[in-house]
Every structure is written in structure tokens, then in C-alpha cells.
Design a protein around this motif. Sequence first.
Motif, PDB file in Angstrom:
ATOM      1  N   ARG A  32      -7.661  18.860 -13.453  1.00 31.77           N
ATOM      2  CA  ARG A  32      -6.709  19.550 -12.584  1.00 31.77           C
ATOM      3  C   ARG A  32      -5.924  20.540 -13.438  1.00 31.77           C
ATOM      4  N   SER A  33      -5.937  21.803 -13.041  1.00 27.36           N
ATOM      5  CA  SER A  33      -5.200  22.856 -13.749  1.00 27.36           C
ATOM      6  C   SER A  33      -5.538  22.875 -15.231  1.00 27.36           C
ATOM      7  N   ASN A  34      -6.837  22.779 -15.525  1.00 25.66           N
ATOM      8  CA  ASN A  34      -7.345  22.862 -16.896  1.00 25.66           C
ATOM      9  C   ASN A  34      -6.873  21.717 -17.789  1.00 25.66           C
ATOM     10  N   GLU A  35      -6.497  20.599 -17.191  1.00 24.64           N
ATOM     11  CA  GLU A  35      -6.146  19.406 -17.948  1.00 24.64           C
ATOM     12  C   GLU A  35      -6.971  18.226 -17.440  1.00 24.64           C
ATOM     13  N   ILE A  36      -7.266  17.286 -18.326  1.00 25.76           N
ATOM     14  CA  ILE A  36      -8.043  16.108 -17.961  1.00 25.76           C
ATOM     15  C   ILE A  36      -7.091  14.950 -17.674  1.00 25.76           C
ATOM     16  N   TRP A  37      -7.227  14.379 -16.496  1.00 25.82           N
ATOM     17  CA  TRP A  37      -6.434  13.229 -16.077  1.00 25.82           C
ATOM     18  C   TRP A  37      -7.283  11.970 -16.190  1.00 25.82           C
ATOM     19  N   ILE A  38      -6.621  10.847 -16.477  1.00 18.03           N
ATOM     20  CA  ILE A  38      -7.292   9.559 -16.547  1.00 18.03           C
ATOM     21  C   ILE A  38      -6.443   8.537 -15.802  1.00 18.03           C
ATOM     22  N   GLY A  39      -7.096   7.594 -15.137  1.00 13.72           N
ATOM     23  CA  GLY A  39      -6.333   6.594 -14.396  1.00 13.72           C
ATOM     24  C   GLY A  39      -7.213   5.447 -13.960  1.00 13.72           C
ATOM     25  N   SER A  40      -6.615   4.490 -13.274  1.00 13.66           N
ATOM     26  CA  SER A  40      -7.370   3.344 -12.766  1.00 13.66           C
ATOM     27  C   SER A  40      -6.744   2.852 -11.472  1.00 13.66           C
ATOM     28  N   LEU A  41      -7.591   2.360 -10.570  1.00 10.27           N
ATOM     29  CA  LEU A  41      -7.159   1.783  -9.306  1.00 10.27           C
ATOM     30  C   LEU A  41      -8.049   0.583  -9.006  1.00 10.27           C
ATOM     31  N   ASP A  42      -7.487  -0.416  -8.320  1.00 13.22           N
ATOM     32  CA  ASP A  42      -8.350  -1.511  -7.902  1.00 13.22           C
ATOM     33  C   ASP A  42      -9.111  -1.090  -6.643  1.00 13.22           C
ATOM     34  N   ASP A  43      -9.979  -1.941  -6.142  1.00 10.68           N
ATOM     35  CA  ASP A  43     -10.841  -1.561  -5.019  1.00 10.68           C
ATOM     36  C   ASP A  43     -10.039  -1.152  -3.788  1.00 10.68           C
ATOM     37  N   THR A  44      -8.971  -1.910  -3.481  1.00 12.69           N
ATOM     38  CA  THR A  44      -8.153  -1.611  -2.300  1.00 12.69           C
ATOM     39  C   THR A  44      -7.450  -0.276  -2.443  1.00 12.69           C
ATOM     40  N   GLU A  45      -6.893  -0.032  -3.634  1.00 10.16           N
ATOM     41  CA  GLU A  45      -6.191   1.223  -3.881  1.00 10.16           C
ATOM     42  C   GLU A  45      -7.151   2.403  -3.854  1.00 10.16           C
ATOM     43  N   LEU A  46      -8.336   2.230  -4.436  1.00  6.90           N
ATOM     44  CA  LEU A  46      -9.322   3.309  -4.448  1.00  6.90           C
ATOM     45  C   LEU A  46      -9.778   3.647  -3.037  1.00  6.90           C
ATOM     46  N   LYS A  47      -9.962   2.623  -2.213  1.00  9.64           N
ATOM     47  CA  LYS A  47     -10.357   2.849  -0.827  1.00  9.64           C
ATOM     48  C   LYS A  47      -9.287   3.641  -0.091  1.00  9.64           C
ATOM     49  N   ALA A  48      -8.011   3.287  -0.316  1.00  6.31           N
ATOM     50  CA  ALA A  48      -6.907   4.005   0.321  1.00  6.31           C
ATOM     51  C   ALA A  48      -6.863   5.453  -0.159  1.00  6.31           C
ATOM     52  N   ALA A  49      -7.072   5.669  -1.456  1.00  2.96           N
ATOM     53  CA  ALA A  49      -7.049   7.024  -2.006  1.00  2.96           C
ATOM     54  C   ALA A  49      -8.166   7.877  -1.418  1.00  2.96           C
ATOM     55  N   ARG A  50      -9.353   7.287  -1.295  1.00  2.38           N
ATOM     56  CA  ARG A  50     -10.483   8.029  -0.727  1.00  2.38           C
ATOM     57  C   ARG A  50     -10.265   8.364   0.747  1.00  2.38           C
ATOM     58  N   ALA A  51      -9.441   7.561   1.415  1.00  3.57           N
ATOM     59  CA  ALA A  51      -9.133   7.809   2.824  1.00  3.57           C
ATOM     60  C   ALA A  51      -8.017   8.839   2.985  1.00  3.57           C
ATOM     61  N   GLY A  52      -7.493   9.329   1.848  1.00  8.21           N
ATOM     62  CA  GLY A  52      -6.482  10.379   1.903  1.00  8.21           C
ATOM     63  C   GLY A  52      -5.049   9.898   1.780  1.00  8.21           C
ATOM     64  N   ALA A  53      -4.842   8.617   1.452  1.00  8.61           N
ATOM     65  CA  ALA A  53      -3.486   8.106   1.315  1.00  8.61           C
ATOM     66  C   ALA A  53      -2.804   8.742   0.108  1.00  8.61           C
ATOM     67  N   GLN A  54      -1.505   8.996   0.243  1.00  6.45           N
ATOM     68  CA  GLN A  54      -0.717   9.539  -0.849  1.00  6.45           C
ATOM     69  C   GLN A  54      -0.077   8.391  -1.624  1.00  6.45           C
ATOM     70  N   ILE A  55      -0.270   8.373  -2.932  1.00  8.38           N
ATOM     71  CA  ILE A  55       0.257   7.275  -3.723  1.00  8.38           C
ATOM     72  C   ILE A  55       1.746   7.456  -3.992  1.00  8.38           C
ATOM     73  N   ASP A  56       2.454   6.367  -3.993  1.00  6.26           N
ATOM     74  CA  ASP A  56       3.863   6.327  -4.363  1.00  6.26           C
ATOM     75  C   ASP A  56       3.921   5.453  -5.614  1.00  6.26           C
ATOM     76  N   TRP A  57       4.304   6.036  -6.744  1.00  4.64           N
ATOM     77  CA  TRP A  57       4.243   5.315  -8.009  1.00  4.64           C
ATOM     78  C   TRP A  57       5.135   4.074  -8.008  1.00  4.64           C
ATOM     79  N   GLN A  58       6.180   4.085  -7.214  1.00  2.00           N
ATOM     80  CA  GLN A  58       7.052   2.920  -7.173  1.00  2.00           C
ATOM     81  C   GLN A  58       6.454   1.780  -6.372  1.00  2.00           C
ATOM     82  N   ASN A  59       5.883   2.075  -5.210  1.00  2.81           N
ATOM     83  CA  ASN A  59       5.545   1.013  -4.267  1.00  2.81           C
ATOM     84  C   ASN A  59       4.088   0.952  -3.838  1.00  2.81           C
ATOM     85  N   GLY A  60       3.244   1.806  -4.363  1.00  2.00           N
ATOM     86  CA  GLY A  60       1.852   1.767  -3.951  1.00  2.00           C
ATOM     87  C   GLY A  60       1.575   2.745  -2.813  1.00  2.00           C
TER      88      GLY A  60
END
Length: 217
Positions: free
Chosen positions: A49-77
Amino acid sequence: MFRFRLFPTGRHIDLKVNFPKPGKNELRLYFNEAVFSPNVWDNWFLFERSNEIWIGSLDDTELKAARAGAQIDWQNGFDHAAEELYQEAANAKLPVLVPTSSLKYRRDPKVAIDAMVKSGRVCEMMPKHQTFRSRATGELYLEAHHFVPMMEQRHFEVSLDVVENICILNPYAHRMLHHATYSEIEPYLVLLAKPRENFLKQIGVSIDRILQSYGRP
């Protein structure tokens, strides 16, 4: 060493990269437990993103939510409905938190109530800022905020859902921590960190590390 941005906060981290290995067309990335070390059952990923490499991890439930377009909230999921239920439960006479499937680390509103009692039901950031009274209890309506975000729980064997980690804030101050620019909230974060120095030492986290999770450059 190669510099990455850590998803989702954007905090810069450095990890060792070996490329190419002698005689082979192979890139090897070395995780660092103190910097980035996903759980064995998590999905870890890289993206640009913007010429920088990002790295991260999500569990199966979180990844499914992300793929469905959910916006992550770093405080609460991902589950914002769960956040509303949590705050309502923390301001109720009989706190019952409705369980959800998309919030990995559930918070106990009874712990939040204990934190409110300990605070004397006064906002830690803006004690003189006007708020309203809860229709359920008649007490001043305040909200609970985990100073070390609950999305960090994956990195700790001890619970972050404890009184020592909970800040009691009026609704305006709480939204400010979530949405304001870092320069606006830095003085408040330093204020909130002071009474939690012992807790941070106990879990082995520096205040600088926590400030980075709130967007410190």
C-alpha cells in the motif's frame, strides 16, 4: 533488516529478510517474537500500500470478516454492535453481554463496572466534561476503554480485560481516543499511562510500544 508496517495500526517494525539465499531463488523472512510472531493457527499475510509493505495476522473469523468488507477497529475488533452492547452492559444494573461470533476476545462488563467504581465514576481524561445520566442506573454514563487494546490479547498469556487496564472515559473522550489525530491525543495517552505503569511493567510492555499502537509516528 527490512522495514514493514504492521497491520492494522501502521506501526513500523523491522524483520530480517534473506534474499536470495546462496544458489537458490528463495526469500526467507524471519519472525521476531518481540516484534511480529503470529499464533500458529493464525493466517499471516503481506500486502503493498502506497509503496510500503504491510504485514499482519488474523484468525479465521477475523479474516472472514475482513474479506466480507468489515472495517477493523484496533481497540475492539470487527464487531461494532458488540461494542455498543458492552458499553450498555457496563452502565446497567444487571450486566449481561450478548455473545457474538466475530469478536475474538470478549470483555466482561462486570470488570468494567469494577473499574468505574474504582475511578469514582469520573472521566480520567476530562473530569469536568459534561456527560449525561444512565436511564438504567441514574449514574453518570461513562464508557470503558482498554488502554492496551484487546486486539493485542493474542500476544499475552495474561488477560488484558482487568481493572488495571481499563480507562473510564466520558463518551466524547472515548471517541476522541479512537478517531482524533495522534497529536491531539498524545497528552491524554501519557496521562492515562501514568497510573498504569506497574501494569505495563508486569506484562512487559513499554509505554512507547503502546503509544505506537495509537498511531505514534
